[in-house]
Motif scaffolding. Structure first.
Motif, PDB file in Angstrom:
ATOM      1  N   HIS A   9      62.047  21.867  31.814  1.00  0.00           N
ATOM      2  CA  HIS A   9      61.059  20.959  32.389  1.00  0.00           C
ATOM      3  C   HIS A   9      61.699  19.574  32.511  1.00  0.00           C
ATOM      4  O   HIS A   9      61.820  18.839  31.538  1.00  0.00           O
ATOM      5  CB  HIS A   9      59.801  20.898  31.518  1.00  0.00           C
ATOM      6  N   HIS A  10      62.137  19.267  33.728  1.00  0.00           N
ATOM      7  CA  HIS A  10      62.771  17.971  34.004  1.00  0.00           C
ATOM      8  C   HIS A  10      61.701  16.976  34.444  1.00  0.00           C
ATOM      9  O   HIS A  10      60.682  17.370  35.023  1.00  0.00           O
ATOM     10  CB  HIS A  10      63.821  18.118  35.112  1.00  0.00           C
TER      11      HIS A  10
ATOM     12  N   TYR B 258      61.758  15.550  31.532  1.00  0.00           N
ATOM     13  CA  TYR B 258      61.546  15.489  30.089  1.00  0.00           C
ATOM     14  C   TYR B 258      62.712  16.142  29.364  1.00  0.00           C
ATOM     15  O   TYR B 258      63.112  15.713  28.276  1.00  0.00           O
ATOM     16  CB  TYR B 258      60.226  16.169  29.729  1.00  0.00           C
TER      17      TYR B 258
ATOM     18  N   TYR C 250      62.205  13.052  39.249  1.00  0.00           N
ATOM     19  CA  TYR C 250      61.341  14.097  39.809  1.00  0.00           C
ATOM     20  C   TYR C 250      60.968  15.072  38.693  1.00  0.00           C
ATOM     21  O   TYR C 250      61.836  15.531  37.949  1.00  0.00           O
ATOM     22  CB  TYR C 250      62.063  14.893  40.902  1.00  0.00           C
ATOM     23  N   GLU C 251      59.679  15.396  38.621  1.00  0.00           N
ATOM     24  CA  GLU C 251      59.227  16.413  37.673  1.00  0.00           C
ATOM     25  C   GLU C 251      59.452  17.783  38.297  1.00  0.00           C
ATOM     26  O   GLU C 251      58.971  18.058  39.398  1.00  0.00           O
ATOM     27  CB  GLU C 251      57.746  16.195  37.346  1.00  0.00           C
ATOM     28  N   ASP C 252      60.208  18.644  37.618  1.00  0.00           N
ATOM     29  CA  ASP C 252      60.517  19.972  38.137  1.00  0.00           C
ATOM     30  C   ASP C 252      60.643  20.972  36.999  1.00  0.00           C
ATOM     31  O   ASP C 252      60.885  20.593  35.841  1.00  0.00           O
ATOM     32  CB  ASP C 252      61.824  19.944  38.934  1.00  0.00           C
TER      33      ASP C 252
ATOM     34  N   TYR D 276      56.971   9.415  37.176  1.00  0.00           N
ATOM     35  CA  TYR D 276      57.753  10.513  37.727  1.00  0.00           C
ATOM     36  C   TYR D 276      57.017  11.132  38.913  1.00  0.00           C
ATOM     37  O   TYR D 276      55.781  11.171  38.941  1.00  0.00           O
ATOM     38  CB  TYR D 276      58.008  11.591  36.676  1.00  0.00           C
TER      39      TYR D 276
ATOM     40  N   GLU E 225      55.660  14.096  40.666  1.00  0.00           N
ATOM     41  CA  GLU E 225      55.296  15.482  40.381  1.00  0.00           C
ATOM     42  C   GLU E 225      55.798  16.360  41.527  1.00  0.00           C
ATOM     43  O   GLU E 225      55.406  16.192  42.673  1.00  0.00           O
ATOM     44  CB  GLU E 225      53.783  15.607  40.233  1.00  0.00           C
TER      45      GLU E 225
ATOM     46  N   SER F  91      57.045  20.034  40.865  1.00  0.00           N
ATOM     47  CA  SER F  91      57.138  21.471  40.604  1.00  0.00           C
ATOM     48  C   SER F  91      56.033  22.228  41.319  1.00  0.00           C
ATOM     49  O   SER F  91      54.967  21.685  41.621  1.00  0.00           O
ATOM     50  CB  SER F  91      57.069  21.752  39.102  1.00  0.00           C
TER      51      SER F  91
ATOM     52  N   GLN G 236      52.062  12.285  31.799  1.00  0.00           N
ATOM     53  CA  GLN G 236      53.516  12.198  31.715  1.00  0.00           C
ATOM     54  C   GLN G 236      53.962  11.585  30.391  1.00  0.00           C
ATOM     55  O   GLN G 236      54.935  12.046  29.778  1.00  0.00           O
ATOM     56  CB  GLN G 236      54.052  11.423  32.911  1.00  0.00           C
TER      57      GLN G 236
END
Length: 725
Positions: free
Chosen positions: A375-376, A378, A500-502, A621, A623, A625, A708
């Motif tokens: 989980h990027h 993070y 970027y959240e991915d 970030y 979102e 994903s 986040q």
């Protein structure tokens, strides 16, 4: 098979074709004709949410500057692509796709009205909100009139040395035709009077884009109390140097947005690289579609610009200076960390941390033990995906690496790892998508660099963009070939992975490896492979597969078994998917949609969607994903991957979703949705009327939880303890 057990049966995406049953519409009420929200207006509503973050006084001031800059750059791209595409289709008589059943010209008029409203609000957010807040923090944007003689003398010297030599004033007269105005460039319109003849003339001065947009007034000033002047104002106050002997009558700032929507007519007999390079040259000369001018521009100058640029009144945007607030990114980079979000260092995933006494982990050994869900940002991209590919490049037991590249960054360690692997004699395949919008030129450069190093470079299938995020490593182990796979929701871009959240899955599952092998063969050769056991792949199977999963939830609800649909995407536009969700809602299936951007679905409409909730979360970030979760009557079916619910993703791109099977990963996804949809989490709620309402405080005025921030603390904590679900 229970909800806690790993997957034991082989499910094939071909099953979603061979025994696909459409949603049973017999006896169901006909869905309302006005059941969709307009996608373009929904996009503008998304950008309004970005603007609201720029207006939020609880957000650190330099982050507010960045959000206002993001709003500006987002809107530029919206005009260059979406509005330009609509206008082109209208002008050429082509059909204009619209899911709201209204005339295209009416849609265009609504877009223009909303865009005018938002740009005016954006300008006020800067003038009345951000600018005073910056000044309170010691970052003062000043005008020439506010400066003393000492500061003016310094700036005159700076102008003479650093700016004047690169300026190119262009006259407009019978001997000098109206100059070409490049898209998104900032320009000064200048009207001058010849002192000898008394004749008035027009000239244009382009503001150099390679120079700092905000110029420091006095370098000796402390960084915590500094003044800045915009580059265009500094130039405007030295026009006499550019037009000696002429009287400066008027000067104003303007900016043109052009159609930059590249369309390539793909011919299987033509070199795609050459066709794209030719089209990129044409992009620079696309027709103007928006003219921004400062609100003090005189009618004579405006009339000249409108006439020469062939712009309509609807396409003119009068705004207070400064124009192009995308330049606020420059201020956002100032060395004032106390005015930004607190720093966050991504954690190394617990499963990928080095063993005792070791400097680096053995990624292959970790993935062999158990699938790793990442989980990027993070969790670190560098110590997971990047480390996986770098280890593969250096490992003598690795025989082959296959990789898709949609967008990557300059000096990319991913590209360098592929080059190192090729130079070490490994078989390396890179599928580079050179049609990735606005990254075309960079990807062409990467493709040529990879080819020179001996990498097998291919560009995918004619007529389709390859958008899936896949990496496959083939390794020799104990006389057998082992497959190590990564399937992600985001690009192989170390830079954007920090913002970027991915999600991404690292797995040694042989079935996933075989699926990816067949998919790469299809993308690089002539194989037509329909059967995938753990993947759903567009354009042939993905929509059908999701519709069958939705139909399964309807049957489960009708039979009294656990039912529920949860979807997280960047955009929800596809009518077939939306109609499926409407029918699920009518069958009593609870549906949660977590969308960052466009949403054409109307939630909460009696008899249509009263069981559907739609939320949006924006923050530090992006979102990004995509997750698709189905209760499955007690046997959860959860997929992650690259596809949004848009026609282009489902019909004109190669996309891939992979099914998660680890019980801990399923619980982690469920927890993520629980947090996002919780009434105590700050988010925007979509109403049936298409209006998004921000809910950031409770009834007592206390701030709601920031998703986040909460994830940052939770994931950092489990990384320290080495524990994961």
């Amino acid at each position: 098979m229970t909800a806690d057990s790993p997957l034991t049966e082989e499910r094939s995406s071909s099953d979603f074709d061979d025994d696909f049953e459409p949603l049973d519409e017999e006896g169901a009420p006909e869905l309302a004709s006005d059941r969709y929200l307009d996608r373009e207006l929904s996009w503008l509503a998304f950008n309004q949410r970005v603007l609201e973050l720029g207006e939020d006084e609880t957000v650190p001031v330099l982050e507010r500057a960045n959000f206002l800059a993001f709003f500006a750059s987002n809107l530029d791209e919206f005009f260059m692509v979406r509005v330009a595409g609509l206008k082109r289709r209208i002008d050429t008589g082509l059909a204009v796709p619209t899911n709201v059943g209204r005339a295209p010209l009416d849609v265009l008029a609504d877009i223009s009205a909303k865009a005018h409203e938002l740009q005016a609000r954006h300008a006020r957010a800067y003038q009345d909100g951000l600018k005073p807040a910056l000044a309170s923090a010691g970052i003062r944007v000043v005008s020439w009139d506010e400066l003393g003689e000492t500061e003016r003398a310094h700036l005159r010297d700076y102008f003479a040395r650093q700016i004047f030599p690169v300026l190119m004033p262009l006259a407009v007269d019978p001997a000098h035709p109206f100059p070409y105005i490049s898209g998104l460039s900032l320009n000064l319109s200048v009207r001058v009077r010849n002192s000898r003849t008394g004749r008035q003339e027009f000239a244009r001065v382009k503001v150099p884009q390679m120079l700092p947009r905000f110029v420091r007034v006095a370098p000796a000033e402390s960084v915590v109390d500094a003044r800045y002047i915009t580059l265009e104002e500094l130039i405007a106050n030295h026009l006499g140097d550019l037009f000696p002997g002429m009287e400066i009558i008027e000067h104003h700032v303007f900016r043109v947005t052009r159609n930059e929507d590249v369309e390539i007519e793909e011919d299987e007999t033509e070199n795609l690289l050459q066709a794209l390079e030719r089209e990129l040259l044409r992009r620079r000369f696309g027709p103007p579609i928006r003219l921004e001018v400062t609100d003090d521009m005189d009618e004579v100058t405006l009339g000249l610009l409108v006439r020469e640029l062939d712009i309509t009144e609807q396409e003119v945007y009068r705004l207070p200076a400064p124009l192009d607030l995308g330049g606020l990114f420059d201020l956002g980079r100032l060395d004032r960390p106390e005015l930004r979000f607190p720093p966050h260092v991504p954690a190394t995933a617990a499963q990928l941390q080095p063993g005792e006494g070791k400097i680096r982990p053995d990624v292959f050994a970790a993935v062999r033990r158990r699938d790793v869900l990442l989980h990027h940002p993070y969790e670190s991209f560098a110590t997971s995906v990047q480390a996986f590919l770098e280890q593969a490049a250096a490992d003598p037991d690795v025989l082959a690496i296959k990789q898709t590249l949609y967008r990557t960054s300059g000096d990319s360690p991913i590209v360098e790892a592929l080059i190192d692997a090729a130079e070490a004699g490994k078989q390396v395949l890179a599928l580079v998508e050179i049609k990735a919008r606005f990254d075309e030129q960079a990807n062409i450069s990467w493709a040529r660099k990879l080819e020179k190093a001996g990498v097998h470079v291919v560009y995918g299938l004619v007529g389709l963009k390859t958008h899936c995020k896949l990496a496959l490593v083939i390794r020799q182990e104990h006389g057998e070939l082992a497959h190590y796979s990564h399937i992600g929701t985001g690009n192989y871009n170390p830079k954007t992975s920090r913002s970027y959240e991915d999600l991404g899955l690292l797995t040694a599952d042989e079935q996933v490896g075989k699926d990816l092998t067949r998919l790469f063969n299809e993308l690089s050769g002539y194989a037509i492979e329909k059967k995938f056991k753990r993947l759903l792949v567009a354009p042939l199977h993905l929509r059908k597969g999701l519709l069958k999963l939705i139909a399964g939830e309807i049957r489960a609800a009708e039979e009294g078994r656990p039912a529920g649909i949860r979807i997280k995407v960047n955009a929800m536009v596809d009518e077939a998917i939306i109609d499926g969700l409407y029918r699920a809602s009518n069958a009593g299936v609870p549906v949660d949609v977590w969308v960052r951007g466009i949403c054409s679905l109307k939630p909460g409409v009696p008899g249509l969607s009263e069981n559907i909730r739609v939320r949006s979360i924006l923050g530090r970030y992006l979102e990004h994903s995509r997750v698709f979760s189905f209760a499955g009557g007690g046997d959860p079916q959860v997929y992650i991957g690259s596809a949004d619910m848009m026609h282009r993703n489902l019909d004109r791109r190669v996309e891939a979703l992979v099914r998660l099977t680890d019980p801990g990963h399923l619980a982690e996804i469920a927890s993520l949705f629980d947090l996002a949809m919780d009434a105590g989490t700050s988010s925007w709620h979509l109403g049936a009327d298409g209006v998004w309402t921000r809910r950031s405080v409770d009834d007592s005025g206390h701030p709601l939880a920031d998703l986040q921030n909460k994830l940052m603390h939770e994931i950092a904590g489990r990384s320290r303890t080495g524990k994961r679900r």
